[in-house]
Design a protein around this motif. Structure first.
Motif, short mmCIF file in Angstrom:
data_model
loop_
_atom_site.label_atom_id
_atom_site.label_comp_id
_atom_site.label_asym_id
_atom_site.label_seq_id
_atom_site.Cartn_x
_atom_site.Cartn_y
_atom_site.Cartn_z
N PHE A 1 1.66 -7.82 -2.23
CA PHE A 1 1.55 -8.13 -0.80
C PHE A 1 0.34 -9.03 -0.54
N VAL A 2 -0.79 -8.69 -1.15
CA VAL A 2 -2.01 -9.49 -0.99
C VAL A 2 -1.82 -10.88 -1.57
N GLU A 3 -1.16 -10.96 -2.71
CA GLU A 3 -0.90 -12.25 -3.34
C GLU A 3 0.01 -13.10 -2.47
N LYS A 4 1.03 -12.49 -1.88
CA LYS A 4 1.95 -13.22 -1.01
C LYS A 4 1.21 -13.84 0.18
N HIS A 5 0.22 -13.13 0.71
CA HIS A 5 -0.50 -13.63 1.88
C HIS A 5 -1.58 -14.65 1.53
N SER A 6 -1.74 -14.96 0.26
CA SER A 6 -2.71 -15.98 -0.14
C SER A 6 -2.11 -17.38 -0.10
N LYS A 7 -0.81 -17.50 0.19
CA LYS A 7 -0.16 -18.80 0.26
C LYS A 7 -0.62 -19.55 1.50
N PRO A 8 -0.73 -20.89 1.41
CA PRO A 8 -1.28 -21.68 2.52
C PRO A 8 -0.63 -21.41 3.88
N GLU A 9 0.67 -21.21 3.91
CA GLU A 9 1.36 -21.01 5.19
C GLU A 9 1.04 -19.65 5.81
N MET A 10 0.42 -18.77 5.03
CA MET A 10 0.08 -17.43 5.52
C MET A 10 -1.38 -17.32 5.92
N LEU A 11 -2.11 -18.44 5.86
CA LEU A 11 -3.56 -18.43 6.05
C LEU A 11 -3.98 -19.29 7.23
N VAL A 12 -5.14 -18.97 7.76
CA VAL A 12 -5.77 -19.77 8.80
C VAL A 12 -7.22 -20.03 8.40
N SER B 1 -7.04 -5.84 11.70
CA SER B 1 -7.36 -5.86 10.27
C SER B 1 -6.79 -7.15 9.69
N TRP B 2 -7.47 -7.71 8.69
CA TRP B 2 -7.08 -9.00 8.14
C TRP B 2 -7.59 -9.16 6.72
N LEU B 3 -6.97 -10.06 5.99
CA LEU B 3 -7.37 -10.37 4.62
C LEU B 3 -8.26 -11.61 4.60
N ASN B 4 -9.29 -11.58 3.76
CA ASN B 4 -10.19 -12.71 3.54
C ASN B 4 -10.04 -13.21 2.11
N TYR B 5 -9.95 -14.52 1.95
CA TYR B 5 -9.90 -15.14 0.62
C TYR B 5 -11.04 -16.15 0.56
N THR B 6 -11.99 -15.91 -0.33
CA THR B 6 -13.19 -16.73 -0.40
C THR B 6 -13.34 -17.29 -1.81
N LYS B 7 -13.17 -18.61 -1.94
CA LYS B 7 -13.24 -19.27 -3.25
C LYS B 7 -14.66 -19.75 -3.54
N LYS B 8 -14.85 -20.26 -4.73
CA LYS B 8 -16.16 -20.77 -5.14
C LYS B 8 -16.67 -21.80 -4.13
N GLY B 9 -17.91 -21.59 -3.67
CA GLY B 9 -18.52 -22.48 -2.70
C GLY B 9 -18.26 -22.10 -1.25
N GLU B 10 -17.30 -21.21 -1.02
CA GLU B 10 -17.00 -20.77 0.34
C GLU B 10 -17.84 -19.55 0.70
N PHE B 11 -17.86 -19.21 1.98
CA PHE B 11 -18.79 -18.19 2.48
C PHE B 11 -18.24 -17.55 3.74
N HIS B 12 -18.92 -16.48 4.19
CA HIS B 12 -18.69 -15.90 5.50
C HIS B 12 -19.89 -16.23 6.38
N HIS B 13 -19.66 -16.84 7.52
CA HIS B 13 -20.75 -17.18 8.43
C HIS B 13 -21.39 -15.92 9.01
N VAL B 14 -22.58 -16.06 9.57
CA VAL B 14 -23.28 -14.95 10.21
C VAL B 14 -22.53 -14.57 11.49
N HIS B 15 -22.17 -13.29 11.60
CA HIS B 15 -21.38 -12.86 12.74
C HIS B 15 -21.45 -11.35 12.91
N GLU B 16 -20.91 -10.87 14.03
CA GLU B 16 -20.70 -9.45 14.24
C GLU B 16 -19.30 -9.27 14.80
N HIS B 17 -18.92 -8.04 15.15
CA HIS B 17 -17.54 -7.76 15.55
C HIS B 17 -17.52 -7.13 16.95
#
Length: 206
Positions: free
Chosen positions: A30-41, A92-108
């Protein structure tokens, strides 16, 4: 000079624990399926799933149950509720972070307790950084501790679960490995009784 007693007042509770089961093939597929470009923002520094109620999907129903139990364990042990107060997961959501990518400073905002379940993370490499929300004066130091630091990071690995108050600012530095870090983030709120009727602070949320 006499001994000094230091008290840690009004501490912020960040909990880290480990999922006590392995991910199933169905969950990982399921996680792999959602890593496809059309499933991401596109996020500010990485990408997230278009589906931001991901734990409502039948493939992840068991994970949602486990994570909800962890939220309620956090509430019970940290807040010691006088009346019934039960946490439930909102978005709830999935995050995919590749080499060089990051999560910006934030809160919820609009959440009580937030959390992250790490589906793929490298021990001794990946980490999450928390930020002090306010520091009136800055005194330079080369001996950092939890009192004088503006940031504090925690190392994470696959199967770790981190829970923290949703207003606690946090970020993730750029990934340095070739492994894509995959995490499942979630927010929560409370149903039950908040405050106290006699103190004129009661809020009943059923």
């Amino acid at each position: 000079m006499s001994d000094i007693n230091i008290f840690s007042l009004f501490s912020t509770a960040v909990a880290i624990t480990t999922l006590d089961k392995k991910f199933t093939k169905e969950e990982l597929d399921f996680v792999e399926k959602h890593s496809k470009p059309e499933m991401l923002v596109k996020n500010m520094g990485n990408v997230t799933s278009v589906n931001n109620y991901i734990l409502n999907e039948p493939e992840l129903v068991n994970l949602k149950k486990i994570l909800t139990e962890h939220i309620n364990d956090y509430i019970t042990n940290i807040y010691k509720p006088k009346y019934k107060a039960e946490g439930y997961i909102t978005q709830s959501w999935l995050n995919y972070t590749k080499k060089g990518e990051f999560h910006h400073v934030h809160e919820h905002p609009n959440s009580f307790i937030s959390g992250v379940l790490y589906i793929n993370a490298l021990n001794d490499v990946d980490k999450i950084t928390f930020h002090r929300n306010h520091n009136q004066l800055k005194i330079a130091t080369d001996t950092y501790n939890t009192y004088n630091s503006d940031t504090w990071w925690l190392g994470i690995k696959t199967h770790n679960i981190i829970l923290f108050p949703s207003n606690l600012t946090h970020s993730v530095d750029p990934v340095t490995s070739d492994e894509t870090r995959i995490s499942l983030a979630f927010n929560s709120f409370i149903k039950g009784v908040l405050g106290d009727k006699a103190e004129l602070t009661e809020l009943i949320n059923e």
